[in-house]
Write a protein that holds these residues in place. Structure first.
Motif, PDB file in Angstrom:
ATOM      1  N   GLN A  42      14.525 -49.884  -0.692  1.00 16.51           N
ATOM      2  CA  GLN A  42      15.335 -49.909   0.527  1.00 16.51           C
ATOM      3  C   GLN A  42      16.472 -48.904   0.455  1.00 16.51           C
ATOM      4  O   GLN A  42      16.813 -48.257   1.441  1.00 16.51           O
ATOM      5  CB  GLN A  42      15.893 -51.314   0.780  1.00 16.51           C
ATOM      6  CG  GLN A  42      14.836 -52.374   1.046  1.00 16.51           C
ATOM      7  CD  GLN A  42      13.928 -52.034   2.208  1.00 16.51           C
ATOM      8  OE1 GLN A  42      14.293 -51.270   3.109  1.00 16.51           O
ATOM      9  NE2 GLN A  42      12.730 -52.587   2.188  1.00 16.51           N
ATOM     10  N   ARG A  45      15.065 -45.425   0.947  1.00 19.29           N
ATOM     11  CA  ARG A  45      13.949 -45.465   1.891  1.00 19.29           C
ATOM     12  C   ARG A  45      13.806 -44.091   2.543  1.00 19.29           C
ATOM     13  O   ARG A  45      14.780 -43.527   3.050  1.00 19.29           O
ATOM     14  CB  ARG A  45      14.234 -46.516   2.961  1.00 19.29           C
ATOM     15  CG  ARG A  45      13.040 -46.898   3.792  1.00 19.29           C
ATOM     16  CD  ARG A  45      13.471 -47.939   4.798  1.00 19.29           C
ATOM     17  NE  ARG A  45      12.862 -49.217   4.520  1.00 19.29           N
ATOM     18  CZ  ARG A  45      11.822 -49.699   5.218  1.00 19.29           C
ATOM     19  NH1 ARG A  45      11.325 -49.011   6.215  1.00 19.29           N
ATOM     20  NH2 ARG A  45      11.318 -50.858   4.924  1.00 19.29           N
ATOM     21  N   ALA A  48       9.239 -41.279   7.202  1.00 25.17           N
ATOM     22  CA  ALA A  48       7.788 -41.140   7.124  1.00 25.17           C
ATOM     23  C   ALA A  48       7.444 -39.654   7.011  1.00 25.17           C
ATOM     24  O   ALA A  48       8.069 -38.814   7.679  1.00 25.17           O
ATOM     25  CB  ALA A  48       7.154 -41.738   8.365  1.00 25.17           C
ATOM     26  N   PRO A  56      16.649 -35.167   5.065  1.00 25.02           N
ATOM     27  CA  PRO A  56      16.733 -36.631   4.978  1.00 25.02           C
ATOM     28  C   PRO A  56      18.034 -37.095   4.313  1.00 25.02           C
ATOM     29  O   PRO A  56      18.497 -38.194   4.560  1.00 25.02           O
ATOM     30  CB  PRO A  56      15.518 -37.012   4.129  1.00 25.02           C
ATOM     31  CG  PRO A  56      15.132 -35.777   3.408  1.00 25.02           C
ATOM     32  CD  PRO A  56      15.534 -34.623   4.280  1.00 25.02           C
ATOM     33  N   LEU A  59      20.994 -39.040   5.901  1.00 25.07           N
ATOM     34  CA  LEU A  59      21.001 -40.493   6.101  1.00 25.07           C
ATOM     35  C   LEU A  59      21.239 -41.238   4.797  1.00 25.07           C
ATOM     36  O   LEU A  59      21.101 -42.450   4.749  1.00 25.07           O
ATOM     37  CB  LEU A  59      19.646 -40.925   6.676  1.00 25.07           C
ATOM     38  CG  LEU A  59      19.245 -40.313   8.013  1.00 25.07           C
ATOM     39  CD1 LEU A  59      17.755 -40.437   8.242  1.00 25.07           C
ATOM     40  CD2 LEU A  59      20.011 -40.993   9.132  1.00 25.07           C
ATOM     41  N   GLY A 150      18.342 -53.903   8.359  1.00 21.98           N
ATOM     42  CA  GLY A 150      17.164 -53.594   9.162  1.00 21.98           C
ATOM     43  C   GLY A 150      17.406 -52.377  10.046  1.00 21.98           C
ATOM     44  O   GLY A 150      16.544 -51.497  10.160  1.00 21.98           O
ATOM     45  N   ALA A 151      18.582 -52.350  10.662  1.00 19.86           N
ATOM     46  CA  ALA A 151      18.931 -51.197  11.500  1.00 19.86           C
ATOM     47  C   ALA A 151      18.916 -49.931  10.647  1.00 19.86           C
ATOM     48  O   ALA A 151      18.413 -48.881  11.060  1.00 19.86           O
ATOM     49  CB  ALA A 151      20.311 -51.406  12.133  1.00 19.86           C
ATOM     50  N   ALA A 153      17.253 -49.470   7.810  1.00 24.43           N
ATOM     51  CA  ALA A 153      15.896 -49.170   7.357  1.00 24.43           C
ATOM     52  C   ALA A 153      15.110 -48.448   8.456  1.00 24.43           C
ATOM     53  O   ALA A 153      14.382 -47.485   8.190  1.00 24.43           O
ATOM     54  CB  ALA A 153      15.183 -50.460   6.967  1.00 24.43           C
ATOM     55  N   MET A 154      15.250 -48.922   9.693  1.00 21.00           N
ATOM     56  CA  MET A 154      14.546 -48.295  10.815  1.00 21.00           C
ATOM     57  C   MET A 154      15.050 -46.859  11.031  1.00 21.00           C
ATOM     58  O   MET A 154      14.286 -45.971  11.389  1.00 21.00           O
ATOM     59  CB  MET A 154      14.763 -49.116  12.082  1.00 21.00           C
ATOM     60  CG  MET A 154      14.125 -50.491  12.037  1.00 21.00           C
ATOM     61  SD  MET A 154      12.353 -50.472  12.333  1.00 21.00           S
ATOM     62  CE  MET A 154      12.325 -50.065  14.077  1.00 21.00           C
ATOM     63  N   LEU A 155      16.336 -46.673  10.793  1.00 23.86           N
ATOM     64  CA  LEU A 155      16.915 -45.337  10.935  1.00 23.86           C
ATOM     65  C   LEU A 155      16.403 -44.415   9.826  1.00 23.86           C
ATOM     66  O   LEU A 155      15.946 -43.303  10.086  1.00 23.86           O
ATOM     67  CB  LEU A 155      18.449 -45.445  10.895  1.00 23.86           C
ATOM     68  CG  LEU A 155      19.253 -44.149  10.897  1.00 23.86           C
ATOM     69  CD1 LEU A 155      18.915 -43.291  12.112  1.00 23.86           C
ATOM     70  CD2 LEU A 155      20.757 -44.446  10.879  1.00 23.86           C
ATOM     71  N   GLY A 158      12.110 -44.472  10.184  1.00 16.78           N
ATOM     72  CA  GLY A 158      11.489 -44.120  11.462  1.00 16.78           C
ATOM     73  C   GLY A 158      12.314 -43.146  12.283  1.00 16.78           C
ATOM     74  O   GLY A 158      11.853 -42.664  13.313  1.00 16.78           O
ATOM     75  N   LEU A 159      13.518 -42.852  11.798  1.00 14.49           N
ATOM     76  CA  LEU A 159      14.461 -41.986  12.523  1.00 14.49           C
ATOM     77  C   LEU A 159      14.673 -42.468  13.959  1.00 14.49           C
ATOM     78  O   LEU A 159      14.651 -41.686  14.912  1.00 14.49           O
ATOM     79  CB  LEU A 159      13.999 -40.519  12.498  1.00 14.49           C
ATOM     80  CG  LEU A 159      13.780 -39.922  11.102  1.00 14.49           C
ATOM     81  CD1 LEU A 159      13.346 -38.459  11.201  1.00 14.49           C
ATOM     82  CD2 LEU A 159      15.044 -40.030  10.238  1.00 14.49           C
TER      83      LEU A 159
END
Lengths: 493, 99
Positions: A42, A45, A48, A56, A59, A150-151, A153-155, A158-159
């Motif tokens: 995590q 992370r 993709a 990357p 982030l 979660g917010a 991780a999605m960022l 999955g950007l």
């Protein structure tokens, strides 16, 4: 033929990676098993691959450390990295860690998690990490309310961001990178609402001193993105019909109680919330490892009390990526020595041990400072859903406790179904414990994730076949032995 | 700055999937949840008991709140399943087995 010892590492986050590299560098064959398509866990992370992110690191934190781990993994031929392997159980086949194939790791492949896979190993390292604790409040089930992690991780992967205007709330150090990360990614962050008292940090300055520059950097970033910092405040309600439209934030008094009349509404389409983290202990529990409270017990070498099983990182207590790296490194070195039949010399990992001690003290200080507000349950109305899967309300839990005499999480579960649903109480466990005024105890889940019945049936059939083969072999061996022992009988017959 | 710009992303060609028959753009590597979020959609399930809307909560495969029907398979975690061109997503009602 003597094969080199084989270690299965479960989890490719900082702890698992550090352990894999340390063990492989010392002659151990390593299979690194992880649920994600890429290594990193995590904390690291990764976006993709198909998204083609050229920067990357925008982030991330401690990117150089990640580069070192990533390059080490790529360069080390003795590490086999199994991606998208969701481990649901680790089976102990024999009592001694010196026996080959002492452990079987059972996993499900791919995103649909229906096809089984197994890995056999002489030793196992559990680097299974942790997950976020979120305590309920009215409105917390509305779409647009997400966990802070979660917010993030999605960022990171999955950007994508959850909305345009967010409030980040709860307690704990994770809220800072989440608020600054969302803001950098174009979300207007209206407020960072932290229930803890920053003054308490001063009382722990010795342990926290090393982290003060980092905190100052975050403060500067919050300021740059014009994020209001509201300490000693809490979100007491999220409002909306089909999704969150605003939240009510209220001030807390010195005892952690909401101060009447201080509530104010902040319009937003996203609430990212978290109240600290909990270790993943399912696999350790199935293996019979001793737990200290909700964390896996580990000794100075990161060994659990089950021979052949080591644990490192958040599973042994929440402490962050740097602590995970130190623990993973120590575990990897210990495993390499033990599997070679040697007693390791702790002087070899003195630097890591020193950093483990310091970071452990730091984590303990953070735990004290960032505890959820003492009276959080007072804000949970009877009609608030507590168990999201089974839709069990706080009222039903209070009835089970006050009316029916339930005094522990398990009894509440049996009486109300809270914790009986898909997530098996991972989300509602801490809330139920809080509402029932009891300790959060490990849930004793037989499997770490849902397993299709077909897979279990197949496993059972294979075990039966193996048993039959073993029995046939044993019978042959017995006959041979008998033939050998009693030649005269044969001659006579 | 949006997240794609922030990470200087040069994704492979976008493709479409459908949500209840409606076309939604997706980028290679994105999960069901990521593509839906990017399209401004935050809920795609209604609960069994009260029929309440749900979407992403934990985002890492722990909570099961984001369950969705993907190519007629119900109860897939939207935060874990990576999309492929032409995938048909359906909002899931209840257990997803009544469809």
């Amino acid at each position: 033929m003597t094969e080199r010892p084989h270690l299965a590492v479960i989890g490719a986050g900082p702890a698992g990676l550090a352990a894999s590299l340390a063990a492989a560098a010392r002659g151990v064959r390593v299979t690194l098993i992880d649920a994600a398509p890429d290594a990193g866990g995590q904390f690291y992370r990764q976006p993709a691959t198909g998204l083609g992110a050229r920067r990357p690191q925008a982030l991330h934190h401690q990117w150089r450390t990640w580069e070192r781990l990533r390059d080490g993994l790529a360069a080390q031929a003795d590490i086999r990295h199994l991606t998208e392997h969701h481990v649901w159980c680790v089976e102990r086949k024999s009592s001694g860690s010196d026996r080959p194939d002492a452990f079987t790791v059972h996993a499900l492949l791919g995103p649909l998690q229906e096809e089984p896979a197994t890995v056999h190993a002489d030793a196992v390292l559990l680097a299974t990490g942790g997950y976020e604790r979120v305590l309920p409040f009215p409105g917390w089930t509305l779409p647009g309310v997400v966990t802070a992690g979660g917010a993030q991780a999605m960022l990171k992967a999955g950007l994508v961001v959850p909305g345009r205007v967010a409030v980040v709330a709860g307690t704990g150090p994770l809220l800072l990178p989440v608020a600054t990360g969302l803001a950098a990614a174009g979300v207007r962050v209206e407020a960072l609402v932290e229930s803890a008292d920053p003054k308490a940090v001063v009382r722990h300055t010795r342990a926290l001193a090393a982290k003060l520059p980092e905190a100052a950097r975050y403060a500067a970033r919050l300021l740059r993105h014009r994020v209001r910092f509201l300490p000693r405040n809490a979100v007491v309600e999220a409002h909306g019909d089909e999704r969150v439209e605003s939240v009510t934030v209220a001030a807390l008094d010195a005892d952690g109680r909401v101060r009447p009349g201080t509530g104010r509404r902040i319009p937003c389409d996203t609430l990212a919330i978290g109240h600290g983290m909990l270790p993943h202990t399912d696999l350790a529990e199935t293996l019979g490892c001793r737990l200290d409270g909700v964390r896996v017990h580990a000794d100075e070498e990161q060994r659990t009390d089950v021979p052949g099983v080591w644990a490192a990182g958040e599973s042994t207590g929440i402490g962050g990526a740097a602590l995970s790296l130190a623990e993973g490194h120590i575990a990897g070195r210990s495993i390499a020595a033990r599997l070679a039949g040697r007693t390791p010399d702790p002087r070899g990992w003195a630097t890591a041990a020193k950093s483990r001690t310091k970071l452990g003290e730091f984590a303990a200080a953070l735990d004290t400072v960032y505890a959820p507000p003492a009276h959080w349950t007072e804000q949970v109305t009877d009609d608030t859903v507590v168990c999201r899967c089974e839709e069990v309300t706080a009222g039903a839990i209070r009835e089970a406790v006050g009316g029916l005499g339930a005094a522990d999480v398990r009894t509440v579960k049996l009486l109300t179904r809270a914790g009986m649903g898909w997530c098996q109480g991972r989300m509602c466990g801490p809330a139920v414990a809080g509402l029932a005024s009891c300790e959060l105890t490990p849930a004793r889940r037989p499997f770490a994730r849902p397993v299709p019945l077909g897979v279990l049936a197949q496993e059972a059939q294979e075990a039966q076949e193996a048993e039959a083969t073993d029995a046939a072999e044993a019978a042959r061996e017995t006959r041979k032995a008998q033939d050998h022992a009693h030649p005269t009988e044969k001659e006579l017959s | 700055m949006n997240p794609l710009e922030l990470a200087d992303a040069r994704p492979g060609p976008a493709f479409t999937v459908t949500l209840d028959g409606r076309e939604i753009p997706a980028l290679p590597g994105q999960t069901v949840a990521a593509a839906l979020w990017a399209a401004g959609i935050t809920s795609w399930r209604t609960t069994r008991g009260q029929g309440r809307p749900r979407g992403i909560f934990c985002g890492i495969g722990v909570c099961f709140d984001c369950l969705v029907t993907v190519n007629d398979r119900p109860n897939q975690r939207a935060c874990l399943v990576t999309l492929r061109p032409g995938d048909a997503i359906r909002t899931q009602e209840g257990t997803g087995h009544d469809d």
